[in-house]
Design a protein around this motif. Structure first.
Motif: not given
Length: 140
Positions: A25-27, A113-120
């Protein structure tokens, strides 16, 4: 005791589901406004591991092979006629993230952060290059 996600050297137990979710969520909060504005209806879920149905849907067999997945239709594919659909969802899988962290030595906060941004990125229909650029923008 809740373990914080600040860096690579974490004492004691690995971060909990809640700690990984807080970091994800911070990402999201660090994303440029143009992206955050379109994530309000996207549900973020952090789970221990992917279920068999999800694994099969992406052609994988073992839950440690899948760190995250996006369920939904990319923004560019949506229609004004879509109604009653399940909200788009981003799933992060704690066990697979922790396994990749151990195998690669990448900082855990960077990996989340990488996984979160990848899915976004899948939500926005971004290319891998665009996802990397977005990841760089968040890291600044």
């Amino acid at each position: 005791m809740a373990v914080a996600m600040s860096g690579q050297d974490l004492p004691g137990e690995p971060p909990s589901l809640a700690a990984i979710e807080r970091h994800a969520r911070q990402v999201i909060q660090r994303l440029p406004d143009a992206f955050r504005a379109h994530l309000g209806n996207v549900v973020l879920l952090v789970e221990e591991e992917a279920d068999a149905e999800t694994l099969a849907s992406v052609g994988l067999e073992h839950p440690l092979e899948l760190t995250g997945v996006y369920h939904g239709r990319p923004i560019g594919d949506k229609s004004a006629f879509d109604s009653g659909a399940v909200p788009d969802r981003i799933h992060l899988y704690r066990q697979a993230i922790l396994a990749e962290w151990c195998e690669t030595g990448v900082r855990l906060d960077d990996l989340v952060a990488h996984v979160t941004i990848h899915e976004i990125g899948h939500h926005f229909g971004l290319s891998d290059d665009d996802m990397h650029a977005l990841e760089d923008a968040v890291a600044d």
